[in-house]
Design a protein around this motif. Structure first.
Motif, short mmCIF file in Angstrom:
data_model
loop_
_atom_site.label_atom_id
_atom_site.label_comp_id
_atom_site.label_asym_id
_atom_site.label_seq_id
_atom_site.Cartn_x
_atom_site.Cartn_y
_atom_site.Cartn_z
N PRO A 159 -6.67 14.01 -11.52
CA PRO A 159 -7.49 12.81 -11.37
C PRO A 159 -7.49 11.91 -12.61
O PRO A 159 -7.27 10.70 -12.51
CB PRO A 159 -8.89 13.38 -11.10
N ALA A 160 -7.70 12.50 -13.79
CA ALA A 160 -7.71 11.69 -15.01
C ALA A 160 -6.33 11.11 -15.30
O ALA A 160 -6.21 9.96 -15.74
CB ALA A 160 -8.19 12.52 -16.19
N ASN A 161 -5.28 11.88 -15.05
CA ASN A 161 -3.93 11.36 -15.27
C ASN A 161 -3.64 10.18 -14.35
O ASN A 161 -3.05 9.18 -14.76
CB ASN A 161 -2.90 12.46 -15.07
N LEU A 162 -4.07 10.29 -13.11
CA LEU A 162 -3.85 9.19 -12.17
C LEU A 162 -4.67 7.97 -12.56
O LEU A 162 -4.19 6.83 -12.48
CB LEU A 162 -4.20 9.64 -10.75
N LEU A 163 -5.90 8.17 -13.00
CA LEU A 163 -6.71 7.05 -13.46
C LEU A 163 -6.08 6.38 -14.68
O LEU A 163 -6.12 5.15 -14.82
CB LEU A 163 -8.12 7.53 -13.79
N ARG A 164 -5.48 7.17 -15.56
CA ARG A 164 -4.80 6.61 -16.73
C ARG A 164 -3.57 5.80 -16.30
O ARG A 164 -3.30 4.72 -16.84
CB ARG A 164 -4.42 7.75 -17.68
N LEU A 165 -2.82 6.33 -15.34
CA LEU A 165 -1.68 5.58 -14.80
C LEU A 165 -2.14 4.27 -14.17
O LEU A 165 -1.54 3.21 -14.37
CB LEU A 165 -0.92 6.44 -13.78
N LEU A 166 -3.23 4.33 -13.41
CA LEU A 166 -3.74 3.13 -12.74
C LEU A 166 -4.22 2.09 -13.75
O LEU A 166 -4.11 0.89 -13.51
CB LEU A 166 -4.86 3.49 -11.79
N VAL A 306 1.65 12.48 -10.63
CA VAL A 306 0.85 11.45 -9.96
C VAL A 306 1.70 10.19 -9.79
O VAL A 306 2.67 9.98 -10.51
CB VAL A 306 -0.43 11.13 -10.77
N PHE A 307 1.29 9.35 -8.84
CA PHE A 307 2.09 8.15 -8.56
C PHE A 307 1.22 7.00 -8.10
O PHE A 307 0.11 7.19 -7.61
CB PHE A 307 3.16 8.46 -7.50
N ALA A 308 1.77 5.81 -8.26
CA ALA A 308 1.17 4.58 -7.72
C ALA A 308 2.28 3.78 -7.06
O ALA A 308 3.32 3.52 -7.68
CB ALA A 308 0.50 3.77 -8.81
N VAL A 309 2.08 3.40 -5.81
CA VAL A 309 3.02 2.53 -5.11
C VAL A 309 2.46 1.11 -5.16
O VAL A 309 1.29 0.88 -4.81
CB VAL A 309 3.23 2.99 -3.66
N VAL A 310 3.28 0.19 -5.63
CA VAL A 310 2.85 -1.19 -5.86
C VAL A 310 3.77 -2.16 -5.14
O VAL A 310 4.90 -1.82 -4.78
CB VAL A 310 2.84 -1.51 -7.37
N ARG A 311 3.25 -3.37 -4.93
CA ARG A 311 4.11 -4.43 -4.41
C ARG A 311 4.97 -4.98 -5.54
O ARG A 311 4.50 -5.12 -6.66
CB ARG A 311 3.27 -5.56 -3.81
N THR A 312 6.19 -5.29 -5.20
CA THR A 312 7.06 -5.91 -6.19
C THR A 312 6.81 -7.42 -6.18
O THR A 312 6.15 -7.97 -5.30
CB THR A 312 8.53 -5.63 -5.87
N GLY A 313 7.36 -8.08 -7.18
CA GLY A 313 7.26 -9.53 -7.25
C GLY A 313 8.64 -10.15 -7.16
O GLY A 313 9.29 -10.09 -6.12
#
Length: 450
Positions: A159-166, A306-313
């Motif tokens: 959880p903390a690692n993901l929050l840090r990534l976010l 952990v991962f985050a999927v984002v929209r590209t620009g």
């Protein structure tokens, strides 16, 4: 080689108490503190005092630097002498000597009491026990903030690692679509043997060769992979617990209450966690989820990352990223940013420093709840107990749901008894059970207004 220069090394030693000291997480933190002398393991708390002593001996602690404190006065004397005090419970904690409590007991009742006690005595709290956080996090954070103290989830757990990534993702201005973590046990596919292995269990998978790549039908391939590994356990209460910690601090939520657990390779995450309209699995933006990591011979492990999927620009920018080996979806709409690790207590000194420095942190809110839903009819008198490696309750599964009056958190069900017959599919409520830990329940209700 000596440690590289670090401003943290120059600070006044931080006196730390650690609960659950004889657990796996506890050992990884205590071992790391040998390399961070500015954080002192002043008090180690565990009912198994002799087990903690044996661990310290194994880690090279000198016997004359350790002592058992059966009372707060004895523990206070040991800490004053520069020794590490081993204590069995909260009654023997010398609070006036402590700067930070790391709560790693993993038990909601004791964990709530330890954390509330620390805040009440002016000590910061670093929370490892995600079970406690899902029940009492909003109240404990608010109490700590009111007292000028920190209440933080521990770096080293997902959880903390993901929050840090976010925090990084947000700072650079990327648009988040979905976030998550890899489940605890990945799947290893051996094409030559035609088998899939999870931990110590191996099953035949003769038809998996045709499913190694996603192809054009992402949802269809993911469903077929799930069929192939149906004999293996993939979902775990601990996973839903960790995603609830993240959801309560971000405003995100689960699009399916039991989470999806797609069997997926790292380089497929941006395609799988795309919106359904674009060929992916998810229904809307802002989703938390858990994937089942799949790897082949020669491929690196996701290691519970952990991962985050984002929209590209800009398409040119993200095609450049693809060329450099980053994970971008086939259609170029999405990218996945990931950290393939969580190092448990090895990373937790980061949070101890952040707590003492009063680093800004997102406040947990009771936006979602980790509830318990019965999976079969249960009769009055049935005892409910959190047990096993996955911290689960027989006959009850976890459900991440929008918070609503009359629903009890999953981990408040521990050591309770059903007060009446409950049919399958029921979200358990306070009136359904007897014996709820009162301290934890009071903190839960206190946090509902946060």
């Amino acid at each position: 080689m000596a440690l590289l220069p670090s401003p943290e090394r120059d600070r006044t030693p931080i006196c730390l108490a650690l609960t659950g000291a004889n657990g796996q997480y506890g050992r990884t933190l205590v071992a790391q503190l040998a390399a961070t002398p500015e954080i002192r393991p002043a008090v180690l708390v565990d009912p198994d005092v002799e087990g903690v002593r044996a661990m310290l001996t194994d880690l090279g602690f000198a016997a004359d630097r350790v002592g058992v404190g059966d009372t707060a006065e004895e523990a206070d004397r040991l800490v004053a002498e520069g020794r590490t005090a081993l204590v069995r419970d909260q009654d023997a904690l010398p609070w006036d000597r402590l700067d930070v409590l790391v709560e790693a007991s993993g038990k909601v009742g004791p964990g709530c009491a330890y954390a509330a006690g620390a805040i009440g005595h002016g000590a910061h709290v670093v929370m490892v026990s995600k079970e406690v956080d899902t029940v009492a996090g909003p109240a404990l954070f608010a109490r700590a903030a009111s007292a000028g103290l920190s209440y933080l989830p521990a770096d080293g757990d997902q959880p903390a690692n993901l929050l840090r990534l976010l925090a990084w993702v947000s700072a650079v201005g990327l648009d988040v679509v979905a976030v998550g973590k890899a489940g605890e046990y990945e799947l290893f596919y051996d094409p030559e043997a035609g088998t899939i292995t999870q931990a110590e269990e191996t099953i035949p998978a003769p038809d998996f060769a045709g499913l190694v790549t996603l192809g054009d039908d992402v949802a269809g391939t993911i469903a077929a992979r799930a069929e192939q590994v149906a004999a293996l356990k993939r979902a775990a209460a601990a996973d839903s617990c960790e995603m609830t910690v993240v959801a309560q601090r971000t405003g995100l939520g689960a699009d399916v209450e039991e989470l999806r657990y797609p069997v997926v390779r790292i380089d497929e995450l941006a395609d799988v966690y795309a919106l359904r309209d674009h060929g992916g699995l998810i229904e809307h933006d802002g989703v938390v989820d858990v994937c089942t990591s799949l790897r082949l011979p020669g491929e690196a492990s996701f290691a519970g990352g952990v991962f985050a999927v984002v929209r590209t620009g800009d398409p040119v920018t993200w095609e450049l990223m693809r060329d450099k080996g980053h994970v971008v979806s086939a259609d170029g709409r999405y990218a996945c940013i990931y950290w393939p690790y969580h190092y448990m207590g090895v990373e937790t000194p980061l949070t101890v420093h952040a707590a003492v420095d009063r680093a800004p942190a997102p406040a947990p809110r009771s936006t979602v709840l980790l509830a318990g839903r019965t999976v079969r009819d249960l009769s009055a008198g049935t005892e409910l107990q959190v047990a096993g490696h996955y911290h689960e309750i027989e006959g009850v599964t976890t459900a991440i749901v929008p918070n609503a009056p009359g629903v009890l958190p999953f981990y408040l069900l521990d050591r309770t008894r059903l007060a009446r017959d409950v049919p399958a599919g029921t979200l358990l409520a306070p009136e359904d059970v007897a014996g709820v830990d009162q301290t934890a329940y009071d903190l839960f209700t206190e946090g509902l207004s946060r």
